[in-house]
Design a protein around this motif. Sequence first.
Motif, PDB file in Angstrom:
ATOM      1  N   CYS A 248       0.881  -1.220   0.002  1.00 40.09           N
ATOM      2  CA  CYS A 248      -0.055  -0.071   0.041  1.00 40.09           C
ATOM      3  C   CYS A 248       0.895   1.238   0.180  1.00 40.09           C
ATOM      4  O   CYS A 248       1.646   1.459   1.043  1.00 40.09           O
ATOM      5  N   ASP A 249       0.873   1.983  -1.145  1.00 40.55           N
ATOM      6  CA  ASP A 249       1.361   3.361  -1.243  1.00 40.55           C
ATOM      7  C   ASP A 249       0.672   4.464  -0.499  1.00 40.55           C
ATOM      8  O   ASP A 249      -0.655   4.836  -1.415  1.00 40.55           O
ATOM      9  N   GLY A 250       0.592   4.821   0.813  1.00 42.87           N
ATOM     10  CA  GLY A 250      -0.216   5.728   1.122  1.00 42.87           C
ATOM     11  C   GLY A 250      -0.456   6.951   1.064  1.00 42.87           C
ATOM     12  O   GLY A 250      -1.432   7.699   0.972  1.00 42.87           O
ATOM     13  N   VAL A 251       0.767   7.530   0.421  1.00 41.88           N
ATOM     14  CA  VAL A 251       0.889   8.919   0.168  1.00 41.88           C
ATOM     15  C   VAL A 251       0.180   9.111  -1.331  1.00 41.88           C
ATOM     16  O   VAL A 251      -0.455  10.019  -1.434  1.00 41.88           O
ATOM     17  N   ASN A 252       0.338   8.126  -2.457  1.00 46.02           N
ATOM     18  CA  ASN A 252       0.141   8.404  -3.563  1.00 46.02           C
ATOM     19  C   ASN A 252      -1.169   7.305  -3.643  1.00 46.02           C
ATOM     20  O   ASN A 252      -1.590   7.304  -5.034  1.00 46.02           O
ATOM     21  N   ASN A 253      -1.882   6.732  -2.933  1.00 42.77           N
ATOM     22  CA  ASN A 253      -3.005   6.178  -2.931  1.00 42.77           C
ATOM     23  C   ASN A 253      -3.123   5.057  -3.989  1.00 42.77           C
ATOM     24  O   ASN A 253      -3.947   5.228  -4.928  1.00 42.77           O
ATOM     25  N   ARG A 254      -2.217   4.231  -3.914  1.00 35.87           N
ATOM     26  CA  ARG A 254      -1.838   3.029  -4.888  1.00 35.87           C
ATOM     27  C   ARG A 254      -1.638   1.799  -4.161  1.00 35.87           C
ATOM     28  O   ARG A 254      -1.171   1.725  -3.429  1.00 35.87           O
ATOM     29  N   ILE A 255      -1.934   0.666  -5.122  1.00 36.03           N
ATOM     30  CA  ILE A 255      -1.325  -0.534  -4.631  1.00 36.03           C
ATOM     31  C   ILE A 255      -0.230  -0.817  -5.407  1.00 36.03           C
ATOM     32  O   ILE A 255      -0.376  -0.652  -7.015  1.00 36.03           O
ATOM     33  N   LEU A 256       0.898  -1.357  -5.168  1.00 38.09           N
ATOM     34  CA  LEU A 256       1.993  -2.041  -5.934  1.00 38.09           C
ATOM     35  C   LEU A 256       2.143  -3.432  -5.897  1.00 38.09           C
ATOM     36  O   LEU A 256       2.189  -3.902  -4.889  1.00 38.09           O
ATOM     37  N   LYS A 257       2.612  -3.977  -7.031  1.00 41.12           N
ATOM     38  CA  LYS A 257       2.968  -5.315  -6.881  1.00 41.12           C
ATOM     39  C   LYS A 257       4.497  -5.420  -7.069  1.00 41.12           C
ATOM     40  O   LYS A 257       5.106  -4.797  -8.086  1.00 41.12           O
ATOM     41  N   LEU A 258       5.383  -5.898  -6.291  1.00 37.55           N
ATOM     42  CA  LEU A 258       6.769  -5.798  -6.161  1.00 37.55           C
ATOM     43  C   LEU A 258       7.471  -7.156  -6.516  1.00 37.55           C
ATOM     44  O   LEU A 258       6.982  -8.038  -5.763  1.00 37.55           O
ATOM     45  N   SER A 259       8.381  -7.110  -7.419  1.00 30.12           N
ATOM     46  CA  SER A 259       9.194  -8.469  -7.545  1.00 30.12           C
ATOM     47  C   SER A 259      10.149  -8.469  -6.340  1.00 30.12           C
ATOM     48  O   SER A 259      10.278  -7.607  -5.590  1.00 30.12           O
ATOM     49  N   MET A 260      10.778  -9.482  -6.087  1.00 28.40           N
ATOM     50  CA  MET A 260      11.791  -9.847  -5.186  1.00 28.40           C
ATOM     51  C   MET A 260      12.930  -9.007  -5.120  1.00 28.40           C
ATOM     52  O   MET A 260      13.838  -9.285  -4.226  1.00 28.40           O
ATOM     53  N   ASP A 261      13.150  -8.459  -6.267  1.00 26.79           N
ATOM     54  CA  ASP A 261      14.263  -7.588  -6.386  1.00 26.79           C
ATOM     55  C   ASP A 261      13.805  -5.990  -6.492  1.00 26.79           C
ATOM     56  O   ASP A 261      14.676  -5.083  -6.746  1.00 26.79           O
ATOM     57  N   GLY A 262      12.551  -5.563  -5.918  1.00 23.04           N
ATOM     58  CA  GLY A 262      12.215  -4.413  -5.684  1.00 23.04           C
ATOM     59  C   GLY A 262      11.638  -3.647  -7.057  1.00 23.04           C
ATOM     60  O   GLY A 262      11.436  -2.573  -7.019  1.00 23.04           O
ATOM     61  N   GLN A 263      11.343  -4.395  -8.059  1.00 26.74           N
ATOM     62  CA  GLN A 263      10.893  -3.779  -9.224  1.00 26.74           C
ATOM     63  C   GLN A 263       9.412  -3.872  -9.282  1.00 26.74           C
ATOM     64  O   GLN A 263       8.733  -4.630  -8.557  1.00 26.74           O
TER      65      GLN A 263
END
Length: 308
Positions: A248-263
């Motif tokens: 959860c990106d609470g500042v930008n009000n979005r959900i991110l899906k992140l790979s295990m190297d942070g992409q």
Amino acid sequence: MFLKSRLIIFVVALTVLTPVFAQLKSGPALPHQLVNGWAKLPKGWNFGEASGVATDSRDNVWVFNRGAHPVLQFDRDGKFLQAWPDLKIISSHGIRVDSTGNVWLIDVKGHVVIKCNQEGRVLMILGNRQGTPGNNDSKDAFNEPTGIAFDREGNLYISDGYQNARVVKFNKDGEYLTHWGKKGTGDGEFNLVHDVCLDREERIYVADRTNQRIQIFDKQGKFLGKWTEIGAPWGLAYSAKENCIYMCDGVNNRILKLSMDGQVLGTLSSYGKVPGKLDFVHNIAVDSTGALYVAEIKNWRVQKFAAR
């Protein structure tokens, strides 16, 4: 002269701010679809500020909120299953269900972590509600804790939190083992430790909210790395099935899906009040089908986004 000075200040400010916004990583839209009206609350009931959401091994969904019924359970189709009327919470925050089905609640303003069975019976309390909140080196007290995660041995990792700046590790019996972190911006330092999760290798991912990064550690607190330029991590959920982290990106009000190297593999939603939009997106959970459950503070709701 006055207008010229203001113009110069504006241009300088824009020059400084533009790279910050330009560095925010993004990605393609996630293939998730809103399940409109998912939570079927009893007549006359409402969520309060929804601070936490968790799933269990049967894909039941647990909601922790700041309303009249702080703990509520639903099935994955949104059917209401139960609420706990006799649990005194000062202010809800994180919630997680361990591998044996116990429900762990983080009372942020009560400075305690509460372990319950699935009928709402209190089994253990960590922290000190009545006394002075613990400092950053306390072994038995917290100061506004936020979240919890578990390893395969049943050890607990508690993010602590708004006032302290550390992760505290206990064994399954609630005995203190170690802690790490202090206030700051360096590697291994935190500024508002807001959530924590583990991956299949039992690396520990810590939402360093105000520093706007995720930091990664081993189980003894050794710093392994960090992910930056992803926005502000407020809530984290590891998906073993997909081997990824949802954030959860609470500042930008979005959900991110992140790979295990942070992409960034994908993003979902943006600010708004209508169904499908987000306002102060605070916590997230994922079920066995890949569906996402998202808790919002300002919209007083939990939304379900089904995987397609």
